[in-house]
Design a protein around this motif. Structure first.
Motif: not given
Length: 136
Positions: A11-22
């Motif tokens: 499961i990849e992060v969503s297209e609109d995930c607001p962060v570029s680092q976990a």
């Protein structure tokens, strides 16, 4: 009873995930939030738990279900449909990919990691995105 686990899937992060680092989810006040429980179980014990384990344990903790009542409660919990971890804030908000191995056990991978990139490009496993946080 229906099997609610995933096998050989990422499961990849969503297209609109607001962060570029976990980011590690934080508790609010005295109670642990659902993302905190998910994170602690999966990150603290890579490839130990299945999706069913994490979903039910989260429900049991948040509903204060006694250990001796858990087996019956688990049967009742899964007798109706449950959302999968594609809906978890780990992938929608916090930047964590979730890998399910061939046995259905899970581990977390930070979106910026080499391991995440390898899973995201691995044609031999099923890859899906976490659900979008917003409806566009």
């Amino acid at each position: 009873m229906k099997d609610h686990n995933h096998y050989g899937m990422f499961i990849e992060v969503s297209e609109d995930c607001p962060v570029s680092q976990a980011e590690i989810p934080k508790a609010k006040g005295d109670s642990k939030t659902v993302p905190v429980i998910h994170y602690e179980m999966i990150a603290g014990h890579p490839y130990r738990y299945t999706q069913e384990d994490v979903l039910f344990e989260t429900y049991a903790i948040r509903n204060d279900i006694a250990e001796e009542q858990r087996e019956a409660a688990r049967q009742a919990f899964f007798s109706k449909g449950q959302p999968c971890l594609r809906t978890s804030s780990l992938g929608k908000r916090y930047g964590w990919g979730i890998h399910h191995n061939a046995e259905g056990k899970m581990a977390l991978y930070a979106v910026e990691s080499d391991e995440y990139k390898a899973f995201a490009n691995d044609e031999s496993i099923k890859r899906v995105k976490a659900m979008r946080a917003s409806r566009k």
